[in-house]
Write a protein that holds these residues in place. Structure first.
Motif, short mmCIF file in Angstrom:
data_model
loop_
_atom_site.label_atom_id
_atom_site.label_comp_id
_atom_site.label_asym_id
_atom_site.label_seq_id
_atom_site.Cartn_x
_atom_site.Cartn_y
_atom_site.Cartn_z
N THR A 133 5.09 -0.77 5.15
CA THR A 133 4.89 -0.26 6.49
C THR A 133 6.26 -0.15 7.17
N GLU A 134 6.56 1.02 7.71
CA GLU A 134 7.89 1.28 8.26
C GLU A 134 7.78 1.75 9.71
N GLY A 135 8.32 0.96 10.63
CA GLY A 135 8.28 1.31 12.04
C GLY A 135 9.36 2.28 12.45
N ASP A 136 10.53 2.15 11.84
CA ASP A 136 11.67 3.00 12.19
C ASP A 136 12.26 3.63 10.95
N MET A 137 12.86 4.80 11.15
CA MET A 137 13.46 5.52 10.02
C MET A 137 14.58 4.71 9.36
N ALA A 143 18.30 1.18 -0.54
CA ALA A 143 17.66 0.11 -1.31
C ALA A 143 16.14 0.30 -1.33
N ARG A 144 15.55 0.62 -0.17
CA ARG A 144 14.11 0.85 -0.10
C ARG A 144 13.71 2.02 -0.98
N LEU A 145 14.43 3.12 -0.88
CA LEU A 145 14.10 4.29 -1.68
C LEU A 145 14.25 4.02 -3.17
N GLY A 146 15.31 3.30 -3.52
CA GLY A 146 15.50 2.97 -4.93
C GLY A 146 14.36 2.14 -5.47
N LEU A 189 5.88 6.24 5.33
CA LEU A 189 6.61 7.46 5.01
C LEU A 189 7.15 7.46 3.58
N SER A 190 7.82 6.39 3.18
CA SER A 190 8.38 6.38 1.83
C SER A 190 7.27 6.38 0.79
N TYR A 191 6.23 5.60 1.01
CA TYR A 191 5.10 5.55 0.08
C TYR A 191 4.43 6.92 -0.03
N SER A 192 4.15 7.55 1.10
CA SER A 192 3.48 8.85 1.09
C SER A 192 4.30 9.88 0.33
N THR A 193 5.62 9.80 0.46
CA THR A 193 6.50 10.72 -0.26
C THR A 193 6.37 10.53 -1.77
N THR A 194 6.32 9.29 -2.21
CA THR A 194 6.16 9.05 -3.65
C THR A 194 4.80 9.51 -4.15
N LYS A 195 3.78 9.39 -3.30
CA LYS A 195 2.45 9.83 -3.71
C LYS A 195 2.39 11.35 -3.84
N GLY A 196 3.18 12.06 -3.01
CA GLY A 196 3.29 13.49 -3.19
C GLY A 196 3.94 13.83 -4.52
N ILE A 224 -8.67 1.59 0.48
CA ILE A 224 -9.40 0.77 -0.50
C ILE A 224 -8.96 -0.68 -0.32
N TRP A 225 -9.92 -1.61 -0.39
CA TRP A 225 -9.65 -3.03 -0.17
C TRP A 225 -9.06 -3.63 -1.44
N THR A 226 -7.74 -3.62 -1.51
CA THR A 226 -7.00 -4.14 -2.66
C THR A 226 -5.84 -4.99 -2.17
N PRO A 227 -5.11 -5.67 -3.06
CA PRO A 227 -3.95 -6.47 -2.64
C PRO A 227 -2.85 -5.65 -1.95
N PHE A 228 -2.89 -4.34 -2.09
CA PHE A 228 -1.97 -3.48 -1.36
C PHE A 228 -2.00 -3.75 0.15
N ILE A 229 -3.19 -4.08 0.65
CA ILE A 229 -3.38 -4.13 2.11
C ILE A 229 -2.72 -5.36 2.73
N PRO A 230 -3.02 -6.58 2.28
CA PRO A 230 -2.36 -7.73 2.91
C PRO A 230 -0.89 -7.87 2.56
N ASP A 231 -0.39 -7.12 1.57
CA ASP A 231 1.04 -7.26 1.28
C ASP A 231 1.88 -6.20 1.97
N ALA A 232 1.25 -5.18 2.55
CA ALA A 232 2.02 -4.09 3.14
C ALA A 232 1.78 -3.89 4.63
N MET A 233 0.76 -4.54 5.19
CA MET A 233 0.40 -4.33 6.58
C MET A 233 0.51 -5.62 7.37
N PRO A 234 0.86 -5.54 8.66
CA PRO A 234 0.83 -6.74 9.50
C PRO A 234 -0.57 -7.31 9.56
N ALA A 235 -0.68 -8.63 9.71
CA ALA A 235 -1.98 -9.30 9.67
C ALA A 235 -2.97 -8.68 10.66
N GLU A 236 -2.50 -8.37 11.87
CA GLU A 236 -3.41 -7.84 12.88
C GLU A 236 -3.91 -6.44 12.54
#
Length: 286
Positions: A133-137, A143-146, A189-196, A224-236
């Motif tokens: 999850t990325e709040g700012d560009m 490093a993130r892109l790599g 943003l970075s994730y969506s780009t890789t999915k494209g 989808i309810w997978t481990p992706f969700i609690p590792d990539a999103m804020p708890a709230e």
């Protein structure tokens, strides 16, 4: 039985990849009503990210359909061993291959180990990924892109290159892309780009392998309810996950894994270069 968005409490995990064993409620990777009918009898599948989430469910349903499976994962050993137990409970073999898929040598070794120990390779599922999850560009630095391209994009090439000498006419390659490849996601943003990139790879590779009669298709899950969700999103943000789609609930891994069964089987013999959309009712183009 599905889980409503209201049953998803706020939660997060302090490690990435997150663990399915620590999620509340646990994802649904199987259902009693799913009865295998030998659709994949005698086949061998290699599934990246097969320890948990969608990958675990694909492994279990493939086993129910008669396939032996090899699952590649990073270091979630407890989750992987649970998946192995579930596959073996169906009377099938399950090979665990831990390692870093951003390393092309490891990917080649994983394919060779699968062929050496399970005898062949018929189905390749490129499913492993990471997201942020990325709040700012400025969070999306080199490093993130790599890291994210090294996990989500480059291994598709590594595994396909290693697998092709072993795949025969009628074999199947299935790529996990995402709803975000079609509609975008400002906070991913970075994730969506890789999915494209996953989507473009699927369509291009399908054309390239047409003459060899190897089918290449994709699956583009929604929330989808997978481990992706609690590792990539804020708890709230996890609380009430899934309300954003027309069905107003998260999908479960087993609701996605059936797409992978279909695409790997002869039921999809007239499909290549296509993408299935288990996304809770969101209509996307393409």
């Amino acid at each position: 039985m599905t889980i409503s968005a209201d049953q998803i409490p706020a939660q997060t995990q302090d490690r990435q990849p997150a663990l399915e064993s620590e999620m509340t409620p646990p994802p649904q990777y199987d259902r009693d009503s799913y009865k295998g009918s030998g659709k994949l009898k005698g086949k061998v599948a290699l599934i990246t990210g097969g320890d948990s989430g969608i990958g675990r469910s694909v492994a279990v349903l493939y086993a129910k359909e008669g396939a032996d499976v090899a699952i590649v994962y990073l270091d979630e050993h407890g989750d992987a061993e649970k998946t192995q137990q579930l596959v073996e409970a169906q009377g099938r073999r399950c090979l665990l291959i831990p390692g870093d898929i951003s390393n092309d040598q490891f990917c080649g070794e994983a394919v060779q180990q699968t062929v050496d120990q399970l005898g062949q390779l018929d189905i390749l599922v490129s499913n492993a990924a990471e997201q942020y999850t990325e709040g700012d560009m400025d969070e999306i630095d080199a490093a993130r892109l790599g890291s994210i391209f090294g996990t989500n994009v480059f291994p598709m090439f590594y595994f396909v290159n290693a697998a092709l000498p072993h795949l025969k006419e009628g074999s199947s390659i299935i790529i996990t892309t995402s709803i975000n490849a079609y509609k975008g996601n400002a906070s991913l943003l970075s994730y969506s780009t890789t999915k494209g990139a996953n989507l473009a790879f699927t369509r291009s590779l399908a054309s390239r392998l047409m003459d060899r009669k190897i089918r290449v298709n994709g699956v583009a899950p929604g929330p989808i309810w997978t481990p992706f969700i609690p590792d990539a999103m804020p708890a709230e943000s996890v609380e009430g996950f899934g309300k954003q789609v027309p069905m107003q609930r998260p999908g479960q891994p087993v609701e996605v894994a059936t797409c992978f069964v279909f695409l790997a089987s002869e039921d999809a013999s007239y499909m290549t270069g296509q993408v299935l959309h288990p996304n809770g009712g969101v209509v996307v183009g393409g």
